[in-house]
Design a protein around this motif. Sequence first.
Motif, PDB file in Angstrom:
ATOM      1  N   VAL B 175       0.936  -1.657   0.236  1.00 53.27           N
ATOM      2  CA  VAL B 175      -0.383  -0.133  -0.037  1.00 53.27           C
ATOM      3  C   VAL B 175       1.208   1.375   0.303  1.00 53.27           C
ATOM      4  O   VAL B 175       2.099   1.445   0.945  1.00 53.27           O
ATOM      5  CB  VAL B 175      -0.567  -0.385   1.263  1.00 53.27           C
ATOM      6  CG1 VAL B 175      -2.099   1.109   1.286  1.00 53.27           C
ATOM      7  CG2 VAL B 175      -1.755  -1.172   1.074  1.00 53.27           C
ATOM      8  N   ILE B 176       0.519   1.865  -1.000  1.00 63.43           N
ATOM      9  CA  ILE B 176       1.398   3.458  -1.270  1.00 63.43           C
ATOM     10  C   ILE B 176       0.627   4.573  -0.703  1.00 63.43           C
ATOM     11  O   ILE B 176      -0.675   4.529  -1.888  1.00 63.43           O
ATOM     12  CB  ILE B 176       2.900   3.669  -2.432  1.00 63.43           C
ATOM     13  CG1 ILE B 176       1.276   3.163  -3.604  1.00 63.43           C
ATOM     14  CG2 ILE B 176       3.754   2.016  -2.114  1.00 63.43           C
ATOM     15  CD1 ILE B 176       2.449   3.170  -4.893  1.00 63.43           C
ATOM     16  N   TYR B 177       1.105   5.427  -0.258  1.00 67.40           N
ATOM     17  CA  TYR B 177       0.566   6.655  -0.883  1.00 67.40           C
ATOM     18  C   TYR B 177       1.420   7.639  -1.387  1.00 67.40           C
ATOM     19  O   TYR B 177       2.530   7.806  -0.915  1.00 67.40           O
ATOM     20  CB  TYR B 177       0.914   7.194   0.712  1.00 67.40           C
ATOM     21  CG  TYR B 177       0.617   8.805   1.175  1.00 67.40           C
ATOM     22  CD1 TYR B 177       1.179   9.610   1.758  1.00 67.40           C
ATOM     23  CD2 TYR B 177      -0.756   9.341   0.785  1.00 67.40           C
ATOM     24  CE1 TYR B 177       0.655  11.199   1.260  1.00 67.40           C
ATOM     25  CE2 TYR B 177      -1.482  10.764   1.149  1.00 67.40           C
ATOM     26  CZ  TYR B 177      -0.486  11.460   0.979  1.00 67.40           C
ATOM     27  OH  TYR B 177      -0.711  12.691   1.722  1.00 67.40           O
ATOM     28  N   CYS B 178       0.899   8.456  -2.409  1.00 68.45           N
ATOM     29  CA  CYS B 178       2.074   8.913  -3.779  1.00 68.45           C
ATOM     30  C   CYS B 178       0.913  10.389  -2.838  1.00 68.45           C
ATOM     31  O   CYS B 178       0.144  11.026  -3.273  1.00 68.45           O
ATOM     32  CB  CYS B 178       1.553   8.473  -4.405  1.00 68.45           C
ATOM     33  SG  CYS B 178       1.673   6.786  -4.526  1.00 68.45           S
ATOM     34  N   THR B 179       2.485  11.566  -3.116  1.00 65.93           N
ATOM     35  CA  THR B 179       2.098  12.726  -3.573  1.00 65.93           C
ATOM     36  C   THR B 179       2.808  13.787  -5.249  1.00 65.93           C
ATOM     37  O   THR B 179       3.693  12.733  -5.029  1.00 65.93           O
ATOM     38  CB  THR B 179       2.710  13.299  -2.431  1.00 65.93           C
ATOM     39  OG1 THR B 179       4.326  13.125  -1.832  1.00 65.93           O
ATOM     40  CG2 THR B 179       2.382  13.162  -1.195  1.00 65.93           C
ATOM     41  N   VAL B 210      -7.086   1.478  -5.817  1.00 62.20           N
ATOM     42  CA  VAL B 210      -7.958   3.154  -5.442  1.00 62.20           C
ATOM     43  C   VAL B 210      -8.385   3.382  -4.286  1.00 62.20           C
ATOM     44  O   VAL B 210      -9.616   2.547  -4.111  1.00 62.20           O
ATOM     45  CB  VAL B 210      -7.960   4.109  -6.450  1.00 62.20           C
ATOM     46  CG1 VAL B 210      -7.535   5.665  -5.757  1.00 62.20           C
ATOM     47  CG2 VAL B 210      -6.825   3.730  -7.567  1.00 62.20           C
ATOM     48  N   GLU B 211      -8.021   4.415  -2.817  1.00 64.23           N
ATOM     49  CA  GLU B 211      -8.817   4.603  -2.057  1.00 64.23           C
ATOM     50  C   GLU B 211      -9.421   5.910  -2.333  1.00 64.23           C
ATOM     51  O   GLU B 211      -9.143   6.572  -2.617  1.00 64.23           O
ATOM     52  CB  GLU B 211      -7.678   4.944  -0.728  1.00 64.23           C
ATOM     53  CG  GLU B 211      -8.587   5.388   0.723  1.00 64.23           C
ATOM     54  CD  GLU B 211      -7.796   5.297   1.864  1.00 64.23           C
ATOM     55  OE1 GLU B 211      -6.957   5.881   1.584  1.00 64.23           O
ATOM     56  OE2 GLU B 211      -8.225   5.036   2.667  1.00 64.23           O
ATOM     57  N   LEU B 235      -0.603   3.054 -13.883  1.00 59.68           N
ATOM     58  CA  LEU B 235      -1.143   3.692 -12.953  1.00 59.68           C
ATOM     59  C   LEU B 235      -1.020   5.458 -13.644  1.00 59.68           C
ATOM     60  O   LEU B 235      -0.564   5.211 -14.728  1.00 59.68           O
ATOM     61  CB  LEU B 235      -1.679   4.143 -12.109  1.00 59.68           C
ATOM     62  CG  LEU B 235      -0.140   4.753 -11.273  1.00 59.68           C
ATOM     63  CD1 LEU B 235       0.244   6.504 -10.944  1.00 59.68           C
ATOM     64  CD2 LEU B 235       0.486   3.646  -9.990  1.00 59.68           C
ATOM     65  N   ASP B 236      -2.584   6.290 -14.389  1.00 64.64           N
ATOM     66  CA  ASP B 236      -2.221   7.500 -14.652  1.00 64.64           C
ATOM     67  C   ASP B 236      -2.329   7.995 -13.247  1.00 64.64           C
ATOM     68  O   ASP B 236      -2.371  10.010 -13.779  1.00 64.64           O
ATOM     69  CB  ASP B 236      -3.697   7.413 -15.768  1.00 64.64           C
ATOM     70  CG  ASP B 236      -4.569   7.374 -15.134  1.00 64.64           C
ATOM     71  OD1 ASP B 236      -5.428   7.582 -16.034  1.00 64.64           O
ATOM     72  OD2 ASP B 236      -5.339   7.048 -14.040  1.00 64.64           O
ATOM     73  N   HIS B 237      -2.653   8.287 -12.439  1.00 63.80           N
ATOM     74  CA  HIS B 237      -2.971   9.490 -11.396  1.00 63.80           C
ATOM     75  C   HIS B 237      -1.913   9.388 -10.025  1.00 63.80           C
ATOM     76  O   HIS B 237      -2.183   7.792  -9.773  1.00 63.80           O
ATOM     77  CB  HIS B 237      -4.509   9.942 -11.727  1.00 63.80           C
ATOM     78  CG  HIS B 237      -4.926   8.757 -10.455  1.00 63.80           C
ATOM     79  ND1 HIS B 237      -5.665   7.504 -10.729  1.00 63.80           N
ATOM     80  CD2 HIS B 237      -5.858   9.091  -8.732  1.00 63.80           C
ATOM     81  CE1 HIS B 237      -6.167   7.785 -10.461  1.00 63.80           C
ATOM     82  NE2 HIS B 237      -6.119   8.044  -9.470  1.00 63.80           N
ATOM     83  N   PHE B 238      -2.194  10.362  -9.019  1.00 59.08           N
ATOM     84  CA  PHE B 238      -1.061  10.065  -7.873  1.00 59.08           C
ATOM     85  C   PHE B 238      -2.459   9.934  -6.879  1.00 59.08           C
ATOM     86  O   PHE B 238      -3.506  11.137  -6.963  1.00 59.08           O
ATOM     87  CB  PHE B 238      -0.651  10.197  -7.023  1.00 59.08           C
ATOM     88  CG  PHE B 238       1.205  10.586  -7.405  1.00 59.08           C
ATOM     89  CD1 PHE B 238       1.717  11.177  -7.746  1.00 59.08           C
ATOM     90  CD2 PHE B 238       1.339   9.281  -8.013  1.00 59.08           C
ATOM     91  CE1 PHE B 238       3.412  10.587  -7.427  1.00 59.08           C
ATOM     92  CE2 PHE B 238       2.671   8.405  -8.437  1.00 59.08           C
ATOM     93  CZ  PHE B 238       3.225   9.316  -8.432  1.00 59.08           C
ATOM     94  N   SER B 239      -2.830   9.707  -6.074  1.00 57.29           N
ATOM     95  CA  SER B 239      -3.612   9.294  -4.797  1.00 57.29           C
ATOM     96  C   SER B 239      -3.521   8.072  -3.973  1.00 57.29           C
ATOM     97  O   SER B 239      -1.769   7.606  -3.990  1.00 57.29           O
ATOM     98  CB  SER B 239      -4.958   8.231  -5.264  1.00 57.29           C
ATOM     99  OG  SER B 239      -6.074   8.468  -4.155  1.00 57.29           O
TER     100      SER B 239
END
Lengths: 403, 403
Positions: B175-179, B210-211, B235-239
């Motif tokens: 599980v990753i948190y992306c900024t 995706v959350e 993936l195509d966006h960060f979340s």
Amino acid sequence: MQMKQILLIGFLFFFPWLAGAGSYTSLLRQMGMENIREVADPEGVYLCWEDPVYRGPVRGLAEILRTLAVQEDLVQDTHLVILENGLPQILVKVSAADWADYREDRISWADFVNRLLLTYETDDVMRRFSGTKTEHRSAGRVDFVVYPQLQLRNSWLDKIYGASVNIAPAVEMQLWKGASFTGQVIFPIWNNMVGEMDYIRAGLLTLRQEIRLPKRWMASLTVGNFTQQRIGADLQLTWRTANDRWLLGARGGLTGASVVQEGRWQVSRWERLSGAVWGRYFEPHYQLELELTAERYIYGDYGARFDCVRHFGETTVGLFAMVSGGEANGGFSFSVPLPRKKRMQRKAVRIRLPEYWGLTYEAQSGNEYAERRLGRRYQTDPVVSRTNRFYNPDYVRKQLMRL
Amino acid sequence: MNKYLTGAFAFALLLSTSLSFTSCKDEDEVTQTPEQVETKIEAYVSGRVMEMGKPLADVTVAAGEITSTTDSEGNYTLAIGSAGDVTVTAYKDGYVAASSQVTVAESEILSLDFELTQQNESVTLSPDAELVLEEKRDEFTTLFFQPQSVTAATEVSITEYITRAEKDNMGALSVIYCTPDGQQFEQPVKIQVVRNTSSDLYFANMKHYVEENGTWKVESDMTVDPETGDYVGELDHFSSHAFGVEAQWGAKTATTEDGASQEFDNRGKLDAVKVPLTVESKNGWEVDGDLASIIRTALSGVSEADATELASELNRMIRNAKGSESSVSTQQVKLNEISISGDTKATVAVQHKISTSSMTVSVMFKGQPVSISVPVKVYNGVSMKVSYEYGSLTPEHSGGNIG
């Protein structure tokens, strides 16, 4: 024959009632009786005493009757008065003929007892003792009485009974005529509750003055620490018929609280007024006491109570029903005699058990009855038994026959 | 001598009884009834906040306006008050925050552990350059950025963290948190999740989640790279992104273990008291059994290396379902003071609440799908029950009195 002997015989010929004068006092004294007074006049022999040796109201009387019966020189009508706390309780009259008949086995003990005149009416006889010296006084002699106490209360969900077992020794002594002192201390032995019962505390701590008034009136004033956590003053008046079949009574009390909380003995002002009026009938055949009381109880509730108590010798069994503050209650009671039938004679201090011990069961112990403190009445006497100081003539006669 | 003794007793009693006249206390002051209060234990949430198995201090844990800060052991306690649903969030500067929605009940401590992860430093993603960004903590996930993924230089970061996804039936390996959160990319970003098991053993049906608004939803499928054997996707966006399989959680079996009870004895005292209450609570979870043995039983002939690696991966899935690493600890939870009524003994009985349920996932083993169920035992906190015993001033019912 010498001149002195001739003069003595001549004197006794003209004054036969003086034959045994003073001799019965020593007899009673040897038996351990106290507050003895003796008078002899043309109308007979008069004796009064207080019995601290024999248990109950009757045993001592039976012993004295049997002892006097064998006195050959007792040939007059005899008037015997039993005292309690220095005050007359019952008069027993034995005629000269009955003494002779019993002495010579013409009648049985039962017949002898049947012929006795037993009455509560003692006024006339007691006047005879006026000015007579009292021998072997009770005043100042101390009884150290060890009272066992047991209480079982079914009012908690975590135990069958909240129980407490105590030993409550009391110093009891007569002061002057009609006056007595009781000083009791309660020592907890075991209990499964938490509260006042964990502490050594004062029990009954009273000073009482009783007065026997004419026409069978009796009054008593008691001041001190009573049961039911009360302290104050109590005044009681009773009147009874000569045969004690009927008794009427009234009492009034002014009390305050006397409690042990968190180890400290606290008392309050005497602010609560309580009182009662009652009537009691004694049914002689079944030896039943039937008593109806109207009362204002300690905490201000008004109610009525009916007691029915039967005497089985020195044992009593009773039932009661009452209503107070709109709530009903009832239960039963019993009292039994404790050993010994005959105790040692009193010297300065005597240690003994109480004469009687009893328990009362009442159905109400919690809920609204406890919350509103309904039906509470205090006791001013440590002995809770109707046989104690019970000189009812019918009862005395029946018990004498059994002895 | 007796006369003087008598007089002394009488005087002493008269003096003591007359002293009671001088008591200025009302009866109500003396005979108070025990103070009644409600013994209420509020709802609590307590637990630990950890970072890579070590306690994390100075973390703010909040449920609405109720906040607490973890101590040096990472422990926190929130006094929620009344029962209901609350969202509990743990956050600290520089760390990825974690939250969970729970239901609390009065007289219960809900155990809730958190695992926080320090946010990784960002790196610059240039428009005309590619970038390989590997997650630094577990080194499980790597993102591959193509040139022209962004139109301007962007600081990007990914941080592996632990989520709480049991309710979403997700068994997440990573599980990753992306900024920056919400960043859109012009070119798809390749995801690579490490697979350490052999070619005989892998997870079928890996998915990319995706959350959204606290719920994990499937975004796309992932496949196995035939060259590297790793799980790959795009993936195509960060979340917040998770990579895993569907995990079914079976019905929970609730059990209890008795904990240490505490007694507060206020019997014999009239005033209510407030007492501190500290309760031992167990937190955390553990596999109920030996995980490697469970795997060997389910996968007959599996190699030791694969069994060990799969055990590690299943552990990751469970931690991402439960929200914390596998460990069980004991915490002394200090609660708010509770009130005990006068003349009452309160016993607080503690029971540890335990639930056991199984996580079932599907793996491909030697070309065949196999389901593996892992039983997990969770310590959910404690429930407390207060029972009472009363002293002599507080009867609970009316069962009769003998005395």
